[in-house]
Design a protein around this motif. Structure first.
Motif, PDB file in Angstrom:
ATOM      1  N   ASN A 206       0.828  -1.196   0.000  1.00 40.36           N
ATOM      2  CA  ASN A 206       0.000   0.000   0.000  1.00 40.36           C
ATOM      3  C   ASN A 206       0.874   1.263   0.000  1.00 40.36           C
ATOM      4  O   ASN A 206       1.714   1.457   0.868  1.00 40.36           O
ATOM      5  CB  ASN A 206      -0.877  -0.027   1.256  1.00 40.36           C
ATOM      6  N   GLN A 208       0.215   4.095   0.819  1.00 35.57           N
ATOM      7  CA  GLN A 208      -0.021   5.004   1.945  1.00 35.57           C
ATOM      8  C   GLN A 208       0.999   4.821   3.056  1.00 35.57           C
ATOM      9  O   GLN A 208       1.272   5.760   3.796  1.00 35.57           O
ATOM     10  CB  GLN A 208      -1.428   4.806   2.493  1.00 35.57           C
ATOM     11  N   TYR A 209       1.592   3.609   3.159  1.00 35.13           N
ATOM     12  CA  TYR A 209       2.640   3.429   4.163  1.00 35.13           C
ATOM     13  C   TYR A 209       3.790   4.381   3.882  1.00 35.13           C
ATOM     14  O   TYR A 209       4.396   4.934   4.793  1.00 35.13           O
ATOM     15  CB  TYR A 209       3.156   1.987   4.157  1.00 35.13           C
ATOM     16  N   ASP A 211       3.531   7.218   2.136  1.00 38.98           N
ATOM     17  CA  ASP A 211       3.069   8.586   2.410  1.00 38.98           C
ATOM     18  C   ASP A 211       3.172   8.874   3.900  1.00 38.98           C
ATOM     19  O   ASP A 211       3.632   9.938   4.317  1.00 38.98           O
ATOM     20  CB  ASP A 211       1.614   8.762   1.949  1.00 38.98           C
ATOM     21  N   ALA A 212       2.723   7.916   4.705  1.00 33.58           N
ATOM     22  CA  ALA A 212       2.757   8.097   6.161  1.00 33.58           C
ATOM     23  C   ALA A 212       4.199   8.289   6.615  1.00 33.58           C
ATOM     24  O   ALA A 212       4.496   9.174   7.423  1.00 33.58           O
ATOM     25  CB  ALA A 212       2.143   6.883   6.858  1.00 33.58           C
ATOM     26  N   ALA A 213       5.108   7.484   6.062  1.00 32.93           N
ATOM     27  CA  ALA A 213       6.512   7.593   6.446  1.00 32.93           C
ATOM     28  C   ALA A 213       7.069   8.950   6.040  1.00 32.93           C
ATOM     29  O   ALA A 213       7.870   9.548   6.761  1.00 32.93           O
ATOM     30  CB  ALA A 213       7.312   6.473   5.787  1.00 32.93           C
ATOM     31  N   ILE A 227      10.446  -0.352   6.785  1.00 32.07           N
ATOM     32  CA  ILE A 227       9.125  -0.512   6.184  1.00 32.07           C
ATOM     33  C   ILE A 227       9.163  -1.467   4.999  1.00 32.07           C
ATOM     34  O   ILE A 227       8.462  -2.478   4.990  1.00 32.07           O
ATOM     35  CB  ILE A 227       8.544   0.857   5.770  1.00 32.07           C
ATOM     36  N   PRO A 230      10.497  -5.258   6.023  1.00 30.85           N
ATOM     37  CA  PRO A 230       9.514  -6.040   6.803  1.00 30.85           C
ATOM     38  C   PRO A 230       8.247  -6.357   6.017  1.00 30.85           C
ATOM     39  O   PRO A 230       7.721  -7.462   6.100  1.00 30.85           O
ATOM     40  CB  PRO A 230       9.190  -5.130   7.990  1.00 30.85           C
ATOM     41  N   LEU A 231       7.770  -5.373   5.221  1.00 25.92           N
ATOM     42  CA  LEU A 231       6.546  -5.639   4.473  1.00 25.92           C
ATOM     43  C   LEU A 231       6.786  -6.668   3.373  1.00 25.92           C
ATOM     44  O   LEU A 231       5.874  -7.363   2.963  1.00 25.92           O
ATOM     45  CB  LEU A 231       5.994  -4.338   3.873  1.00 25.92           C
TER      46      LEU A 231
END
Lengths: 318, 375
Positions: A206, A208-209, A211-213, A227, A230-231
């Motif tokens: 996603n 958005q991860y 964007d959030a970061a 991120i 791990p993902l």
């Protein structure tokens, strides 16, 4: 399962539906496995001798012989070295390449195709091309009068940068040089599949991860280590496990570079692998020895895979 | 921290070479007062999320400026703006525990802002307490309910002590009951922290219930800005009137003649001083009064009794909606068998809109006339 939800009134019907697959599996998978185990424990078993009416003692003689056999130890060493170098290197490279591929916009589809091409190319053919790149035509150790037609593309490049040419795979080459060539070739050969899997994984993450970061001011390195990796860990675990299994079964790539001699001209068989050893034993009608070697290989793969599963339980986030 | 948006514009290039550009946000000028909760409200595709992302810094404006207080942040990347963003689907890192998720933004701090592990933990627990998830710190997001995940997302946005908190459709992933509870929660958290907060929603009820101020948008253009109740009581145009209110406003085609509002053949209300013209007439459901000799007659369809009040469903040839819904007092005597029902109209619940521009026509007597200048 006493109150299973679906219960047929005619259980035999299910067996009929399953039978084509079952018959094939029994004949071509289950029986060979059982037979391998049987042959491995019959000392000095040979198909020819068995036909001739000879009987064999039951015991672990095959295993103890194989493990004392110098050739086999060399094969096992080659296999393990190749595995433990190529799998981590190719996984790291594939990860970096797929992250890079994922971050570019133009040319992505084109480059994806370029990186995937080796996967659909015959590995013997690729091996021959690699052999040509490392091959020295003419005499390497001769006097100045002797003709070196070409030292190979790789040596040309090394010489261009002022280095000394290396005898990679020819007569008199060192073991280290041989293994280096094998590692380069196997890594290159293993990349496409790993890139494909990892890129697929990356594209399903996603956005958005990220964007959030970004809003949180995460540095690129931290985004990668905290991120992305791990993902992607399920895919990474997958390519590492299948990579090790494939690595333990390495054979064709050696043939591709060195031909059937499995080594440089002065040292045939030096780069042989466990699968190569099994083939050789079969060819010389030593089915007992081959079976024992096959079971040892199976045991090795099993141990390594179990170890990886144990590690990934802690490190992989599904 | 007040947030000032000046002529903010976002144009998305067309996918095709010859195609038209899409103007997602058009000349958006608005100042968000310090410490207020502001709702950006509009139907999907109206540019409200784009506006939010521009305030956040994830999208670059094509034109205009953004100020946080006195600082021009238009060109700053998001991490230097001091914003906290809560995503629509929360975007919690699935592989980290709640604690790790909340601490993640703090671990990114560098140089002088760098915190010790103890300070980070302290801040994380502080934020977790505000959103009441301090019991769940060691769980993974997948082990939390939707509402709890939302709180974690808010805590993660709050932990950096942002100057501005941004929420993208914060309630859309929650079920109805949780939505009600969470919106109170957001209001409470905003009051407690006193951080200027902007949130985006397409649900007018949500926006009305918790915002200090709402901005109604349509196709990238601001339609109206104001306190929720003011906007409801005095919509600037037909779009705003239709968009706010459940059940929705009843709209009729009609005209003004000799200072009277005419629907069909009936003059329903006096509006002295308004020129004769064709108009759209909007009447709020609560604007009808049941009256035997009322000026406005409709064909009775049925009556829905819903405890607190009664809603009369009727039809009228001039109505633009298939049915008219009038909410009346539960105590009013009503004959359900009657063919027609007659209403009087409350003066402050009827709005007139120009037939062409759909802009509000103010009738002079109402205080809403003031609203026009603000706009």
């Amino acid at each position: 399962m006493a109150n299973s939800m679906v219960e047929s009134r005619h259980p035999w019907k299910a067996w009929i539906y399953l039978s084509p697959a079952l018959v094939l599996l029994l004949v071509f998978t289950v029986w060979p496995i059982i037979n391998t185990v049987r042959m491995a424990f019959l000392v000095d078993y040979s198909g020819l001798k068995a036909v001739g009416g000879m009987t064999f003692k039951f015991g672990i003689g095959n295993f103890s012989k194989v493990l004392k056999y110098k050739k086999f130890i060399q094969c096992m060493k080659n296999t393990v070295i190749i595995c433990f170098i190529t799998v981590p290197v190719s996984t790291m490279l594939a990860l970096l390449i797929s992250v890079a591929l994922n971050s570019i916009k133009g040319l992505q589809k084109f480059l994806q195709t370029v990186f995937f091409l080796p996967y659909v190319t015959n590995s013997i053919a690729i091996g021959m091309v690699f052999a040509a790149m490392f091959n020295i035509v003419g005499s390497f150790y001769g006097t100045e009068n002797e003709l070196i037609v070409t030292a190979g593309i790789i040596n040309n490049v090394i010489e261009f940068f002022g280095g000394k040419p290396v005898n990679w795979i020819n007569y008199g080459s060192t073991y280290a040089a041989n293994i280096t060539v094998m590692v380069i070739y196997i890594v290159w050969n293993a990349l496409p599949f790993k890139i494909l899997i990892l890129l697929g994984g990356l594209q399903s993450v996603n956005k958005q991860y990220y964007d959030a970061a970004k809003v949180d001011g995460t540095s690129r390195r931290r985004i990668f280590t905290r991120i992305t990796v791990p993902l992607l860990s399920p895919m990474i675990a997958y390519v590492v496990i299948t990579g090790f299994i494939g690595g333990f079964k390495e054979y064709t790539s050696i043939v591709g570079i060195f031909g059937e001699s499995m080594g440089p001209a002065d040292n045939a068989g030096r780069l042989n692998t466990m699968v190569g050893f099994i083939y050789d034993s079969l060819a010389s009608n030593n089915q007992g020895r081959a079976s024992a070697a096959a079971l040892i290989l199976f045991g090795l793969i099993l141990i390594v895979t179990l170890l990886q599963l144990y590690v990934s339980k802690k490190r992989v986030h599904y | 921290m007040k947030v000032e948006l000046q002529n903010l514009t976002k144009v998305f290039p067309s996918r095709h070479v010859k195609g038209e550009e899409v103007v997602a946000v058009n000349n958006f000028t608005f100042t968000i007062p310090d410490g207020k909760l502001v709702g950006l409200l509009g139907p999907s595709g109206c540019g409200k999320s784009t506006t939010l992302y521009m305030i956040c810094g994830l999208q670059k404006p094509s034109g205009g400026k953004i100020f946080f207080g006195e600082d021009d942040v238009t060109l700053l990347p998001p991490e230097n703006r001091g914003v906290g963003l809560v995503f629509q689907n929360y975007a919690l890192y699935p592989h980290m525990t709640v604690k790790q998720n909340i601490m993640f933004p703090l671990q990114n701090l560098k140089g002088a802002d760098k915190l010790t592990k103890e300070q980070m933990l302290e801040r994380a627990y502080e934020c977790a307490k505000i959103v009441q998830i301090d019991e769940l710190m060691d769980r993974k997001p997948s082990e939390l309910s939707g509402g709890q995940q939302q709180r974690v997302a808010i805590a993660r946005a709050l932990v950096k002590m942002p100057r501005v908190l941004l929420l993208d459709e914060p309630l859309s992933n929650l079920d109805a009951r949780l939505r009600l509870q969470t919106r109170e929660e957001i209001k409470r958290i905003q009051k407690e922290t006193n951080i200027t907060t902007v949130f985006v929603t397409h649900d007018q009820e949500e926006a009305m219930s918790i915002s200090d101020m709402i901005v109604v948008m349509k196709l990238g253009i601001i339609q109206q800005i104001g306190k929720p109740q003011d906007v409801y009581n005095s919509p600037a145009n037909l779009f705003v009137a239709k968009f706010l209110g459940t059940p929705p406003i009843n709209v009729f085609s009609g005209k003004i003649k000799d200072g009277k509002v005419i629907i069909g053949e009936e003059a329903v209300l006096d509006v002295p001083g308004v020129e004769d013209q064709e108009v759209h007439i909007g009447i709020r459901p609560e604007g009808f009064i049941l009256k035997d000799d009322g000026p406005f007659s409709c064909k009775m369809e049925n009556v829905e009794v819903m405890g607190r009040d009664v809603s009369v469903v009727a039809t009228n040839p001039a109505s633009q909606n298939p049915i008219i819904r009038a909410i009346i007092d539960a105590d009013s005597p009503i004959d359900q068998e009657a063919e027609t029902v007659r209403f009087a109209i409350k003066k402050n619940k009827i709005f007139l809109f120009n037939k062409e521009t759909e802009e509000r026509i103010y009738t002079g007597t109402e205080k809403g006339a003031k609203q026009k200048e603000v706009k």
